[in-house]
Write a protein that holds these residues in place. Structure first.
Motif, short mmCIF file in Angstrom:
data_model
loop_
_atom_site.label_atom_id
_atom_site.label_comp_id
_atom_site.label_asym_id
_atom_site.label_seq_id
_atom_site.Cartn_x
_atom_site.Cartn_y
_atom_site.Cartn_z
N LEU A 35 -13.67 102.05 97.30
CA LEU A 35 -14.28 100.78 97.71
C LEU A 35 -15.37 100.35 96.75
O LEU A 35 -15.45 99.18 96.36
CB LEU A 35 -14.86 100.91 99.12
CG LEU A 35 -15.74 99.74 99.60
CD1 LEU A 35 -14.92 98.46 99.68
CD2 LEU A 35 -16.38 100.06 100.94
N PHE A 47 -17.96 95.74 96.50
CA PHE A 47 -16.51 95.52 96.50
C PHE A 47 -15.83 96.45 95.51
O PHE A 47 -16.44 97.03 94.61
CB PHE A 47 -16.18 94.06 96.18
CG PHE A 47 -16.68 93.58 94.85
CD1 PHE A 47 -15.91 93.71 93.70
CD2 PHE A 47 -17.94 92.99 94.74
CE1 PHE A 47 -16.36 93.25 92.48
CE2 PHE A 47 -18.41 92.54 93.51
CZ PHE A 47 -17.62 92.67 92.38
N ARG A 51 -10.93 95.84 98.62
CA ARG A 51 -11.75 95.44 99.75
C ARG A 51 -13.12 94.98 99.27
O ARG A 51 -13.59 95.37 98.20
CB ARG A 51 -11.93 96.61 100.74
CG ARG A 51 -10.63 97.01 101.43
CD ARG A 51 -10.82 98.28 102.27
NE ARG A 51 -11.75 98.08 103.37
CZ ARG A 51 -11.42 97.53 104.54
NH1 ARG A 51 -10.16 97.14 104.76
NH2 ARG A 51 -12.31 97.37 105.50
N CYS A 53 -17.14 94.23 101.01
CA CYS A 53 -18.01 94.44 102.17
C CYS A 53 -19.26 93.58 102.03
O CYS A 53 -19.81 93.44 100.94
CB CYS A 53 -18.41 95.91 102.31
SG CYS A 53 -17.01 97.02 102.61
N SER A 54 -19.70 93.05 103.14
CA SER A 54 -20.87 92.19 103.18
C SER A 54 -21.82 92.69 104.24
O SER A 54 -21.40 93.13 105.32
CB SER A 54 -20.47 90.74 103.47
OG SER A 54 -21.61 89.91 103.61
N ARG A 61 -22.41 96.17 108.77
CA ARG A 61 -21.66 95.77 107.59
C ARG A 61 -20.20 95.50 107.96
O ARG A 61 -19.59 96.26 108.70
CB ARG A 61 -21.73 96.85 106.51
CG ARG A 61 -20.73 96.67 105.39
CD ARG A 61 -20.96 97.62 104.25
NE ARG A 61 -22.08 97.19 103.42
CZ ARG A 61 -22.36 97.68 102.21
NH1 ARG A 61 -21.60 98.65 101.71
NH2 ARG A 61 -23.36 97.22 101.51
N THR A 62 -19.67 94.42 107.43
CA THR A 62 -18.27 94.06 107.68
C THR A 62 -17.50 94.14 106.37
O THR A 62 -17.99 93.71 105.33
CB THR A 62 -18.17 92.65 108.26
OG1 THR A 62 -18.76 91.70 107.35
CG2 THR A 62 -18.89 92.55 109.61
N CYS A 63 -16.29 94.68 106.44
CA CYS A 63 -15.43 94.83 105.26
C CYS A 63 -14.09 94.20 105.56
O CYS A 63 -13.60 94.23 106.69
CB CYS A 63 -15.24 96.31 104.91
SG CYS A 63 -16.77 97.16 104.43
N SER A 64 -13.51 93.62 104.55
CA SER A 64 -12.19 93.00 104.69
C SER A 64 -11.47 93.08 103.34
O SER A 64 -12.09 93.29 102.30
CB SER A 64 -12.32 91.54 105.13
OG SER A 64 -13.05 90.79 104.16
N THR A 72 -15.95 84.96 100.52
CA THR A 72 -16.89 86.08 100.73
C THR A 72 -18.28 85.49 100.87
O THR A 72 -18.80 84.85 99.95
CB THR A 72 -16.83 87.06 99.54
OG1 THR A 72 -15.50 87.54 99.39
CG2 THR A 72 -17.77 88.23 99.77
#
Length: 281
Positions: A35, A47, A51, A53-54, A61-64, A72
């Protein structure tokens, strides 16, 4: 049948090549799926290839996954960092996938060279593996360069994270593996050349022996003259010449001027008498 190098150098190189290939494959797979390639300090963004992450490093923290239709956004400032999937991410993904494919095919040819199926020469198998690893170095270097330069562009506080450095370590191990493969191929070629020279020398000796005829004198059969023995052609330089045991009057120390020994009349008569006795039966 597995290939076992005839030289100590070859055996050591082959063991190192196998160990390094396993290591570089593991390192690059970890980097491939890691990641944390790049982390921004001006925004809470981290990032990798797949993926992003923010948010702060916490439960919030949210990851997508990267998506072309999803922006983003920094969770703290609500600023848009990336519009969809950045172009440098797409380029790095393609380069990394290509390098992994080359890694796998290089491993296949290494296995073909090691198990030695007799359908593909050893030199060709290892040369193809070396060429594929060289292509891997090119694509992996490009992927690391794209992520390093474009991924940190316009973000002075951004830094390269652990996944990027593992990828760089895998690149260095790959280069070392290529260098060892080149030395190993040279060792195989030298061993095979030496083996072919020995085979050719054996054939020449056999041909020389086919032309050797014994000498018949006075009813007795004598060995062929010593100078036409095949071993005389391979006599070591500066080695003291030794007269053959069946030539007591062999001229020493030179080889020139040798003459055929005269048959003993007494022994010749005994031989003729013995042959006459044999014919009676």
């Amino acid at each position: 049948m597995a290939y076992f190098p005839p030289t100590f150098l070859g055996r050591g190189l082959l063991g190192l090549i196998i160990a390094l290939y396993i290591l570089l494959l593991v390192l690059n797979l970890i980097s491939f799926g890691g990641l944390a390639w790049i982390t921004y300090t001006d925004y809470n963004i981290q990032f990798g290839l797949w993926r992003v992450c923010s948010g702060a490093v916490s439960a919030s923290r949210t990851c997508s996954q990267w998506s072309g239709g999803q922006n983003t956004i920094d969770a703290t400032t609500n600023a848009i960092i990336f519009n969809g999937k950045p172009g440098f991410i797409q380029a790095a993904q393609g380069l990394e996938i290509t390098s992994i494919i080359f890694y796998i095919f290089a491993g296949i040819f290494l296995i073909l060279g090691i198990i030695d199926l007799q359908k593909l020469s050893l030199e060709i198998a290892f040369i193809v593996a070396t060429s594929l690893l060289f292509l891997t170095v090119i694509f992996l270097s490009a992927a690391l360069g794209v992520m390093s330069v474009q991924g940190r562009s316009n973000h002075p506080g951004a830094y390269l994270d652990w996944a990027w450095w593992i990828g760089l370590l895998g690149l260095i191990v790959t280069i070392i593996c290529i260098a060892l493969l080149i030395v190993f191929i040279i060792d195989i070629y030298r061993s095979n050349t030496s083996k072919m020279d020995n085979i050719n020398n054996s054939r020449n000796v056999q041909q020389n022996w086919n032309n050797v005829m014994p000498t018949v004198a006075g009813g007795l059969v004598y060995p062929p003259p010593y100078p036409i023995y095949p071993s005389n052609n391979q006599w070591m330089p500066n080695y003291p010449p030794q007269p053959p045991p069946f030539y007591p009057n062999y001229p020493y120390p030179g080889y020139s001027g040798m003459y055929e020994p005269q048959a003993s009349p007494f022994l010749a008569g005994l031989a003729r008498q013995q042959l006459a006795n044999i014919r009676r039966f």
